[in-house]
Scaffold this motif. Sequence first.
Motif, PDB file in Angstrom:
ATOM      1  N   ALA A   1     -23.579  50.541  -8.371  1.00  0.00           N
ATOM      2  CA  ALA A   1     -24.895  50.215  -8.930  1.00  0.00           C
ATOM      3  C   ALA A   1     -25.903  51.318  -8.635  1.00  0.00           C
ATOM      4  O   ALA A   1     -26.723  51.676  -9.491  1.00  0.00           O
ATOM      5  CB  ALA A   1     -25.375  48.882  -8.369  1.00  0.00           C
ATOM      6  N   SER A   2     -25.831  51.880  -7.418  1.00  0.00           N
ATOM      7  CA  SER A   2     -26.756  52.960  -7.043  1.00  0.00           C
ATOM      8  C   SER A   2     -26.511  54.223  -7.865  1.00  0.00           C
ATOM      9  O   SER A   2     -27.377  55.085  -7.957  1.00  0.00           O
ATOM     10  CB  SER A   2     -26.623  53.271  -5.547  1.00  0.00           C
TER      11      SER A   2
ATOM     12  N   VAL B   1     -24.155  42.914 -11.423  1.00  0.00           N
ATOM     13  CA  VAL B   1     -24.748  41.739 -10.792  1.00  0.00           C
ATOM     14  C   VAL B   1     -23.699  41.164  -9.851  1.00  0.00           C
ATOM     15  O   VAL B   1     -22.525  41.056 -10.212  1.00  0.00           O
ATOM     16  CB  VAL B   1     -25.176  40.664 -11.819  1.00  0.00           C
ATOM     17  N   ILE B   2     -24.107  40.809  -8.635  1.00  0.00           N
ATOM     18  CA  ILE B   2     -23.183  40.279  -7.623  1.00  0.00           C
ATOM     19  C   ILE B   2     -23.510  38.814  -7.361  1.00  0.00           C
ATOM     20  O   ILE B   2     -24.679  38.459  -7.164  1.00  0.00           O
ATOM     21  CB  ILE B   2     -23.288  41.078  -6.312  1.00  0.00           C
ATOM     22  N   LEU B   3     -22.480  37.983  -7.337  1.00  0.00           N
ATOM     23  CA  LEU B   3     -22.664  36.554  -7.106  1.00  0.00           C
ATOM     24  C   LEU B   3     -21.845  36.097  -5.911  1.00  0.00           C
ATOM     25  O   LEU B   3     -20.700  36.525  -5.735  1.00  0.00           O
ATOM     26  CB  LEU B   3     -22.249  35.766  -8.350  1.00  0.00           C
TER      27      LEU B   3
ATOM     28  N   GLY C   1     -28.249  45.266 -10.356  1.00  0.00           N
ATOM     29  CA  GLY C   1     -28.206  45.662  -8.952  1.00  0.00           C
ATOM     30  C   GLY C   1     -28.504  44.543  -7.979  1.00  0.00           C
ATOM     31  O   GLY C   1     -28.424  44.745  -6.756  1.00  0.00           O
ATOM     32  N   GLU C   2     -28.814  43.350  -8.488  1.00  0.00           N
ATOM     33  CA  GLU C   2     -29.177  42.240  -7.621  1.00  0.00           C
ATOM     34  C   GLU C   2     -27.959  41.380  -7.253  1.00  0.00           C
ATOM     35  O   GLU C   2     -26.916  41.423  -7.903  1.00  0.00           O
ATOM     36  CB  GLU C   2     -30.228  41.356  -8.306  1.00  0.00           C
TER      37      GLU C   2
ATOM     38  N   ALA D   1     -31.532  32.184  -6.892  1.00  0.00           N
ATOM     39  CA  ALA D   1     -30.809  31.927  -8.135  1.00  0.00           C
ATOM     40  C   ALA D   1     -31.512  30.863  -8.966  1.00  0.00           C
ATOM     41  O   ALA D   1     -31.570  30.948 -10.195  1.00  0.00           O
ATOM     42  CB  ALA D   1     -29.371  31.514  -7.838  1.00  0.00           C
ATOM     43  N   SER D   2     -32.069  29.860  -8.300  1.00  0.00           N
ATOM     44  CA  SER D   2     -32.788  28.809  -9.022  1.00  0.00           C
ATOM     45  C   SER D   2     -34.055  29.358  -9.653  1.00  0.00           C
ATOM     46  O   SER D   2     -34.372  29.056 -10.808  1.00  0.00           O
ATOM     47  CB  SER D   2     -33.132  27.657  -8.066  1.00  0.00           C
ATOM     48  N   ARG D   3     -34.760  30.206  -8.899  1.00  0.00           N
ATOM     49  CA  ARG D   3     -36.030  30.757  -9.376  1.00  0.00           C
ATOM     50  C   ARG D   3     -35.829  31.768 -10.509  1.00  0.00           C
ATOM     51  O   ARG D   3     -36.538  31.731 -11.513  1.00  0.00           O
ATOM     52  CB  ARG D   3     -36.760  31.433  -8.208  1.00  0.00           C
ATOM     53  N   GLU D   4     -34.852  32.656 -10.360  1.00  0.00           N
ATOM     54  CA  GLU D   4     -34.704  33.744 -11.327  1.00  0.00           C
ATOM     55  C   GLU D   4     -33.724  33.451 -12.462  1.00  0.00           C
ATOM     56  O   GLU D   4     -33.859  34.012 -13.550  1.00  0.00           O
ATOM     57  CB  GLU D   4     -34.259  35.013 -10.591  1.00  0.00           C
TER      58      GLU D   4
END
Length: 339
Positions: free
Chosen positions: A155-156, A162-164, A222-223, A299-302
């Motif tokens: 990612a850098s 995206v990582i889960l 990247g998140e 995760a809930s917010r975004e």
Amino acid sequence: MVVVTGATGHIGNVLVRKLVEDHISVRALFAPGDDLKALSNLPVELIPMDILDFDGLVRAFDGAEAVFHLAGIITIMPFFQKRVYRVNVEGTKNVITACRKAGVKRLVYVSSVHALSEPEKGATIDENFEFNAKKVYGCYGKSKAIAVMEVEKAASRGLDTVILCPSGVIGPYDYRGSEMGKLFEDFLKGKFRIAVDGCFDFVDVRDVADGIVKAWKKGESGEKYILSGHTITMRKLVAMLNNCSALKRKKVFFLPEVLMYPIAAAMTLFYWLSGSKPRFTFYSLHTLHRYYNFTHEKASRELGYNPRPIKESVEDTLEWFEKKMNFSKGSFSQEKGLI
């Protein structure tokens, strides 16, 4: 078109179902020799693929808008296992490089909360915790931490990722028999008689699949996002199993702490001698006795991630295993061709 690696796994096959439901064209990759019952009758392209076959991955990723990388080996054994490292780490490196070569737009990597650095007992863990293999217990957690660090490195360097990190996954469509799935199945068969105290966070596999799709569409590049559910003690989980089951079960006995580790040592030794799965090991005891709270607030917010009540997950899991086992009137005969 999107690609899903590890498509026959518990999360994998439910993710494929979710994508098909959303009218997304899916190319499902599975390890050669895998049982395909989990994907039967689904309108997807099936491709046998060794995750260590780089050239094969490049061909499979060609034309893909996104790759969902779920292929990996899960183990509750505490010590180093070469195969686990090769698949979880080297396989992920292959996927990253293949994504670059094939021009994949986004890599969605499904890791685990076990990859996050472990703080003191009882802590609340969020996405601010780093991935560091030196601060993680057990072969599985260490391998997933190293793999995530490779994804972060990619990612850098410009790869859209995206990582889960799901917590303990339960739910229907558990065709391959996960560690928790085995517990549900043993409970229905009347074989779940011994348990240990402790607690963990459990999340419905359908909510994890929904969170993965939401992260693909809404997640910031990247998140990382924790996909957790609800923390519950093992005693409450056993009580919930009894309450959700129509038939009366034999009592489950909780071992005193003085016996837990000697029995775990004996079970680990028996595993190596017989090749059977141990009910619990030092690693599983360690996990249950950390008493962590994994928060999914980010995760809930975004992403709009919203896990269902755990009672619903337990009820649906029991119902699915009952159907799988052709459970009726207290008998557990296996019907051929049922699944």
